[in-house]
Write a protein that holds these residues in place. Structure first.
Motif, short mmCIF file in Angstrom:
data_model
loop_
_atom_site.label_atom_id
_atom_site.label_comp_id
_atom_site.label_asym_id
_atom_site.label_seq_id
_atom_site.Cartn_x
_atom_site.Cartn_y
_atom_site.Cartn_z
N PRO A 52 0.83 -1.21 0.00
CA PRO A 52 0.00 0.00 0.00
C PRO A 52 0.86 1.26 0.00
N GLY A 53 0.54 2.18 -0.90
CA GLY A 53 1.27 3.44 -0.98
C GLY A 53 2.62 3.33 -1.68
N GLU A 54 2.92 2.16 -2.25
CA GLU A 54 4.22 1.95 -2.88
C GLU A 54 4.10 1.78 -4.39
N ILE A 55 5.19 2.06 -5.09
CA ILE A 55 5.28 1.84 -6.53
C ILE A 55 6.43 0.89 -6.82
N LEU A 56 6.31 0.14 -7.90
CA LEU A 56 7.40 -0.73 -8.35
C LEU A 56 8.05 -0.06 -9.55
N ILE A 57 9.37 0.12 -9.48
CA ILE A 57 10.12 0.81 -10.52
C ILE A 57 11.00 -0.19 -11.27
N LYS A 58 10.91 -0.16 -12.60
CA LYS A 58 11.88 -0.89 -13.42
C LYS A 58 13.12 -0.02 -13.48
N VAL A 59 14.18 -0.45 -12.82
CA VAL A 59 15.35 0.40 -12.61
C VAL A 59 16.19 0.48 -13.88
N GLU A 60 16.53 1.70 -14.26
CA GLU A 60 17.45 1.91 -15.38
C GLU A 60 18.82 2.38 -14.91
N ALA A 61 18.88 2.98 -13.73
CA ALA A 61 20.16 3.42 -13.16
C ALA A 61 19.99 3.54 -11.65
N ALA A 62 21.08 3.32 -10.92
CA ALA A 62 21.06 3.39 -9.46
C ALA A 62 22.32 4.10 -8.98
N GLY A 63 22.17 5.00 -8.02
CA GLY A 63 23.32 5.71 -7.48
C GLY A 63 24.09 4.87 -6.48
N VAL A 64 25.41 5.09 -6.45
CA VAL A 64 26.29 4.45 -5.47
C VAL A 64 26.67 5.52 -4.45
N GLY B 277 14.00 5.23 -13.01
CA GLY B 277 13.44 4.28 -13.94
C GLY B 277 11.98 4.58 -14.21
N THR B 278 11.23 3.55 -14.57
CA THR B 278 9.84 3.70 -14.98
C THR B 278 8.92 2.95 -14.04
N VAL B 279 7.81 3.56 -13.66
CA VAL B 279 6.82 2.91 -12.80
C VAL B 279 6.13 1.82 -13.61
N ILE B 280 6.15 0.58 -13.10
CA ILE B 280 5.52 -0.52 -13.84
C ILE B 280 4.39 -1.19 -13.04
N ALA B 281 4.24 -0.87 -11.75
CA ALA B 281 3.14 -1.43 -10.96
C ALA B 281 2.85 -0.50 -9.79
N LEU B 282 1.59 -0.52 -9.35
CA LEU B 282 1.15 0.35 -8.26
C LEU B 282 0.58 -0.49 -7.13
N GLY C 83 18.19 -0.84 -4.25
CA GLY C 83 18.42 -0.12 -5.50
C GLY C 83 19.29 -0.84 -6.50
N TYR C 84 20.19 -1.71 -6.03
CA TYR C 84 21.09 -2.41 -6.94
C TYR C 84 20.37 -3.64 -7.50
N ALA C 85 19.34 -3.42 -8.29
CA ALA C 85 18.52 -4.51 -8.79
C ALA C 85 17.74 -4.06 -10.02
N GLU C 86 17.18 -5.04 -10.73
CA GLU C 86 16.41 -4.71 -11.93
C GLU C 86 15.08 -4.04 -11.60
N TYR C 87 14.53 -4.35 -10.43
CA TYR C 87 13.27 -3.75 -10.00
C TYR C 87 13.39 -3.35 -8.54
N CYS C 88 12.73 -2.26 -8.17
CA CYS C 88 12.87 -1.74 -6.81
C CYS C 88 11.56 -1.09 -6.38
N VAL C 89 11.19 -1.32 -5.14
CA VAL C 89 9.98 -0.71 -4.57
C VAL C 89 10.35 0.60 -3.88
N ALA C 90 9.51 1.62 -4.07
CA ALA C 90 9.68 2.89 -3.39
C ALA C 90 8.33 3.36 -2.88
N HIS C 91 8.34 4.11 -1.77
CA HIS C 91 7.10 4.74 -1.34
C HIS C 91 6.78 5.86 -2.32
N GLU C 92 5.51 5.98 -2.68
CA GLU C 92 5.15 6.96 -3.71
C GLU C 92 5.54 8.39 -3.34
#
Length: 325
Positions: free
Chosen positions: A27-39, A67-72, A93-102
């Motif tokens: 709830p309240g989170e988005i799934l991001i298809k990660v294109e780049a991640a900061g170190v 990246g791009t939001v692919i699921a809500l 963040g070091y992954a192909e997909y990552c969850v973030a709070h919206e």
């Protein structure tokens, strides 16, 4: 999905790519298809076993992504599928997909690619809350930034300059000092050959500086007190030289100094959301207009995360290091 695991506490070589389950947004989170991640420096500290993720956060390192939001998840109202975003995350963040709070995601600024956008969240959240909120820096005041060529430092130089402050920095080489000056610093002090306290006193006609952003700690702690002006604010965000020091507090009393600091990762969802709102209102228009931009030093494919960490620990980089997918 592919992700980077910390196989055991240790050096960069313990970072290994493996397959794990793709996360599902709550709830309240988005799934991001990660294109780049900061170190970031906290990633290296986590890898060494000294900075555990907050409860509920993934063990996978990585505190910022683009990246791009692919699921809500349920009740998400700020984003829709297909939106390009950058986001502050508690880990993963070091992954192909990552969850973030919206509420911890922000739009990719106009004209930015995903590599540039991935260099924004952790650094800009940190600089905003520490320099402008805790440090209360105002136009016309002076700011001393230790580590001016770091991702944090290069961001702080740009923002403080745009908001009308005099900016001084420390850095460890002529090349790094030159980069700080190019970004807008009035003076860059080579800490290997110069005494920053004496230099700051000269630059300010013995007055000292109003705000100090310190990520060094150790013997810098009493020296910061000496370099600060009356009613100055010293903000600690990291301790590369250790978190303890012998300090004479009399100058702090006589100068009416404020000694403060913060960490970002353990803060509540609401607190981080408040920082994101301030950034969207005060800083994102500057990014959209091209007046501020992250300095990108190097990029590495996700599978070469160990090389990215090795570069960070050499401290030869200027600006941000980014992983790409």
């Amino acid at each position: 999905m592919k992700a980077i695991a910390i196989t055991e506490p240790g050096g960069p070589e313990v970072l290994q790519q493996h397959e794990i389950a793709t996360p599902t947004p709550g709830p309240g989170e988005i799934l991001i298809k990660v294109e780049a991640a900061g170190v970031n420096r906290p990633d290296t500290i986590q890898r060494m076993g000294f900075y555990a993720p907050p409860p509920g956060s993934p063990d996978t390192p990585g505190l910022e992504v683009a990246g791009t939001v692919i699921a809500l998840g349920a009740n998400v109202s700020q984003w829709k599928i297909g939106d390009p975003v950058c986001a502050l995350v508690g880990g993963g963040g070091y992954a192909e997909y990552c969850v973030a709070h919206e509420s911890h995601a922000l739009p990719v600024p106009h004209g930015f690619n995903m590599i540039e956008a991935a260099g924004l969240p952790e650094t800009f959240f940190t600089v905003w809350t520490n320099v402008f909120e805790r440090g209360a820096l105002k136009g016309g005041e002076s700011l001393l930034i230790h580590g001016g060529s770091s991702g944090i430092g290069t961001t702080a130089i740009q923002l403080a300059t745009i908001f009308g402050a005099r900016v001084f920095t420390t850095a460890g080489s002529a090349e790094k000092c030159a980069a700080c000056l190019e970004l807008g610093a009035e003076a860059a002090i080579n800490y290997k050959t110069q005494d920053f306290v004496a230099e700051v006193k000269t630059l300010t006609e013995k007055r000292g500086v109003d705000v100090i952003l310190d990520m060094v700690g150790g013997d810098y702690i009493p020296r910061n007190i000496e370099a600060a002006a009356r009613d100055g604010r010293i903000v600690s965000i990291a301790f590369l030289n250790g978190s303890t020091a012998e300090v004479n507090f009399m100058p702090m009393m006589l100068k009416r100094l404020t000694l403060t600091g913060s960490t970002l990762r353990p803060r509540s969802i609401a607190e981080k959301a408040g920082i994101a709102t301030a950034l969207k209102e005060r800083v994102w228009p500057l990014l959209d207009a091209g007046r501020v931009k992250p300095l990108i030093d190097a990029t590495f494919p996700l599978a070469e995360a160990a090389k990215a960490h090795a570069l960070m620990e050499k401290s030869t980089h200027i600006g941000k290091i980014i992983l790409t997918l």
